[in-house]
Scaffold this active site. Sequence first.
Site, short mmCIF file in Angstrom:
data_model
loop_
_atom_site.label_atom_id
_atom_site.label_comp_id
_atom_site.label_asym_id
_atom_site.label_seq_id
_atom_site.Cartn_x
_atom_site.Cartn_y
_atom_site.Cartn_z
CD GLU A 1 -0.98 0.74 3.64
OE1 GLU A 1 -1.47 1.87 3.42
OE2 GLU A 1 -1.06 0.18 4.75
CE LYS B 1 0.43 2.00 14.93
NZ LYS B 1 0.15 1.53 13.58
N1 PSU Z 1 -2.09 1.76 10.65
C1 PSU Z 1 -0.74 1.83 10.62
N2 PSU Z 1 -0.11 2.45 9.60
C2 PSU Z 1 -0.81 2.99 8.56
C3 PSU Z 1 -2.23 2.88 8.58
C4 PSU Z 1 -2.82 2.27 9.63
O1 PSU Z 1 -0.09 1.37 11.53
O2 PSU Z 1 -0.19 3.56 7.64
C5 PSU Z 1 -3.00 3.42 7.41
C6 PSU Z 1 -3.37 2.27 6.46
O3 PSU Z 1 -3.29 2.75 5.13
C7 PSU Z 1 -4.79 1.98 6.82
C8 PSU Z 1 -5.29 3.36 7.13
O4 PSU Z 1 -5.53 1.38 5.79
O5 PSU Z 1 -4.24 3.97 7.84
C9 PSU Z 1 -6.57 3.35 7.92
O6 PSU Z 1 -7.06 4.64 7.99
P1 PSU Z 1 -8.53 4.89 8.59
O7 PSU Z 1 -8.39 4.55 10.04
O8 PSU Z 1 -8.78 6.35 8.35
O9 PSU Z 1 -9.44 4.00 7.84
#
Ligand code: PSU
Length: 304
Positions: A26, A160
């Site tokens: 990603e 996390k």
């Molecule tokens: N958690 C991480 N690193 C990240 C992300 C999440 O430890 O880079 C990023 C990923 O791309 C994940 C996104 O899909 O954040 C989720 O964002 P949201 O909570 O806004 O859906």
Amino acid sequence: MTAPPLKVAPDVADALAEGRPVVALESTIISHGMPYPQNVQMAREVEQIVRDHGATPATIAVLHGRPRIGLSTDDLELLASDEAVSKVSVRDLGYVVARGAHGATTVASTMRLASLAGVRVFVTGGLGGVHRGAQQSFDISADLVELATTPVAVVSAGVKSILDIGLTLETLETYGVPVLAVGSDEFPSFYSRSSGHHAPMRVDSADEVAAVMRAHWSLGLTSGLVVANPIPVEDEIPADEIGAVIDHALADLDRLGISGKDATPYLLGRIVELTDGASLTANIALVRHNARLGAAVAARFATT
Ligand code: PSU
Ligand code: MN
């Protein structure tokens, strides 16, 4: 409807045509998940790890309005350093494509584009999920909805504790998404091998992961799979130590009134600041570890 306007890099297209293993990666983790220049170094290194383990890396993003499967070194540099790259989840895809803009794809939108291209294994660091306090905020990542509907196995180091891990696991169960912990009876919490939550399913090898993927999809099930790979012991940050930092970051988020798609990037950046970079070191280590497993899973899945 026209065919999706994907631009697949030649090495990725060749690998797919010949049935060789491909691993999707990603780009939100690059543009909005880590600071520069560690982000671009990580992105290059992870691609190399995938190659060294016999698979072809396909980092996914939208550039100049074109969904891209497999990027050049210059593309990675742009994603890592250009402020004009927005965070693109599934709902944002059509908007950035229509405007000819740049977008870094989240787990959800990367899964969708990977699936359109025929890539079934995807490596990242951490998944989005149900945020703490979602009972009030309704903040549940679109990553979970995509896992419910798109047949891609996502290798991560778990979830996390900026998220509510228990509610995230409950939601994945509701959505029919298999959650496999690799070599552990406990579901991992990204920086730590433990989370206090039992792993819904345990596997002990890449071979077993590939076998579950095949069996799951052979039954006509169409969801994704969560492959949770605990961070190596030597790279772990103890749960109580990182827990205090996360509480601090969440309090700052509240105080600043940050919400919606900006919440996760803010929290990730704040945790790096509050740990003086120690969280970034752990994050990079676990992504490397996931890349090795993902390449092995893709290889096992491709050959059988
Ligand atoms: N958690 C991480 N690193 C990240 C992300 C999440 O430890 O880079 C990023 C990923 O791309 C994940 C996104 O899909 O954040 C989720 O964002 P949201 O909570 O806004 O859906
Ligand atoms: Mn959200």
